[in-house]
Design a protein around this motif. Structure first.
Motif, mmCIF file in Angstrom:
data_model
loop_
_atom_site.group_PDB
_atom_site.id
_atom_site.type_symbol
_atom_site.label_atom_id
_atom_site.label_comp_id
_atom_site.label_asym_id
_atom_site.label_seq_id
_atom_site.Cartn_x
_atom_site.Cartn_y
_atom_site.Cartn_z
ATOM 1 N N LEU A 188 -4.392 3.990 -6.300
ATOM 2 C CA LEU A 188 -5.602 4.198 -5.503
ATOM 3 C C LEU A 188 -6.549 2.993 -5.502
ATOM 4 O O LEU A 188 -7.744 3.137 -5.264
ATOM 5 C CB LEU A 188 -6.341 5.469 -5.921
ATOM 6 C CG LEU A 188 -5.530 6.761 -5.797
ATOM 7 C CD1 LEU A 188 -6.364 7.947 -6.236
ATOM 8 C CD2 LEU A 188 -5.032 6.950 -4.378
ATOM 9 N N TRP A 236 0.824 -1.191 0.000
ATOM 10 C CA TRP A 236 0.000 0.000 0.000
ATOM 11 C C TRP A 236 0.867 1.253 0.000
ATOM 12 O O TRP A 236 2.022 1.231 0.378
ATOM 13 C CB TRP A 236 -0.971 -0.001 1.187
ATOM 14 C CG TRP A 236 -0.333 -0.241 2.518
ATOM 15 C CD1 TRP A 236 -0.141 -1.448 3.121
ATOM 16 C CD2 TRP A 236 0.214 0.731 3.410
ATOM 17 N NE1 TRP A 236 0.482 -1.288 4.328
ATOM 18 C CE2 TRP A 236 0.710 0.044 4.537
ATOM 19 C CE3 TRP A 236 0.323 2.104 3.380
ATOM 20 C CZ2 TRP A 236 1.311 0.695 5.609
ATOM 21 C CZ3 TRP A 236 0.925 2.751 4.448
ATOM 22 C CH2 TRP A 236 1.403 2.036 5.544
ATOM 23 N N GLY A 237 0.280 2.348 -0.432
ATOM 24 C CA GLY A 237 0.994 3.607 -0.471
ATOM 25 C C GLY A 237 0.372 4.675 0.407
ATOM 26 O O GLY A 237 1.021 5.650 0.756
ATOM 27 N N LEU A 238 -0.904 4.475 0.787
ATOM 28 C CA LEU A 238 -1.614 5.485 1.552
ATOM 29 C C LEU A 238 -2.687 4.803 2.391
ATOM 30 O O LEU A 238 -3.336 3.865 1.928
ATOM 31 C CB LEU A 238 -2.271 6.482 0.586
ATOM 32 C CG LEU A 238 -3.078 7.639 1.162
ATOM 33 C CD1 LEU A 238 -2.168 8.605 1.909
ATOM 34 C CD2 LEU A 238 -3.812 8.357 0.043
ATOM 35 N N ALA A 292 -6.437 0.965 3.153
ATOM 36 C CA ALA A 292 -5.122 1.163 2.539
ATOM 37 C C ALA A 292 -5.282 1.044 1.028
ATOM 38 O O ALA A 292 -5.954 0.131 0.543
ATOM 39 C CB ALA A 292 -4.132 0.125 3.042
ATOM 40 N N VAL A 312 -6.188 5.679 4.446
ATOM 41 C CA VAL A 312 -7.233 6.691 4.562
ATOM 42 C C VAL A 312 -8.141 6.328 5.727
ATOM 43 O O VAL A 312 -8.543 5.172 5.872
ATOM 44 C CB VAL A 312 -8.055 6.761 3.252
ATOM 45 C CG1 VAL A 312 -9.176 7.781 3.365
ATOM 46 C CG2 VAL A 312 -7.149 7.061 2.072
ATOM 47 N N CYS A 371 2.595 5.977 10.766
ATOM 48 C CA CYS A 371 3.343 4.780 10.385
ATOM 49 C C CYS A 371 4.760 4.904 10.933
ATOM 50 O O CYS A 371 5.403 5.938 10.760
ATOM 51 C CB CYS A 371 3.360 4.661 8.866
ATOM 52 S SG CYS A 371 4.174 3.178 8.254
ATOM 53 N N ASP A 415 -3.158 1.408 -2.888
ATOM 54 C CA ASP A 415 -1.841 1.418 -3.526
ATOM 55 C C ASP A 415 -1.658 2.731 -4.285
ATOM 56 O O ASP A 415 -2.522 3.619 -4.229
ATOM 57 C CB ASP A 415 -1.637 0.181 -4.403
ATOM 58 C CG ASP A 415 -2.578 0.113 -5.600
ATOM 59 O OD1 ASP A 415 -3.223 1.129 -5.947
ATOM 60 O OD2 ASP A 415 -2.665 -0.975 -6.190
ATOM 61 N N THR A 416 -0.562 2.865 -4.991
ATOM 62 C CA THR A 416 -0.258 4.128 -5.669
ATOM 63 C C THR A 416 -1.227 4.444 -6.810
ATOM 64 O O THR A 416 -1.316 5.589 -7.231
ATOM 65 C CB THR A 416 1.193 4.132 -6.193
ATOM 66 O OG1 THR A 416 1.372 2.988 -7.033
ATOM 67 C CG2 THR A 416 2.184 4.091 -5.047
#
Length: 87
Positions: free
Chosen positions: A21, A2-4, A16, A6, A45, A18-19
């Motif tokens: 979305l 994952w990258g973000l 979560a 929310v 994190c 990924d890049t």
């Protein structure tokens, strides 16, 4: 991976993405039991990829694995003054 992450304040859960979305995992729901949140207050994190989630409504700190599955919780003592939280 994952990258973000929310926080959904309405439904009290984390997602979560990924890049691109795309959702990778979802954790939590509204409530007061294990894995449940009343009032999400923040997420962070650490260097090892663990997520730390503050649940102000249940006065607890949740440590969540980077996989979105493994977790543990610690209850917090809430002080008498507004904004005072003791771990």
């Amino acid at each position: 991976g994952w990258g973000l992450v929310v926080m959904d304040y309405d439904d009290q859960h984390l997602v979560a993405v990924d890049t691109a979305l795309r959702p990778q995992w979802r954790f939590g729901r509204r409530g007061s039991g294990p894995g449940e949140f009343q009032q999400l207050g923040g997420v962070s994190c650490d260097a090892s990829g663990q997520l730390w989630v503050l649940d102000r409504g249940n006065a607890k700190l949740v440590q969540l694995g980077a996989d979105g599955r493994t977790f543990r919780e610690a209850r917090l003592s809430v002080g008498s003054r507004r904004g005072e939280v003791l771990a």
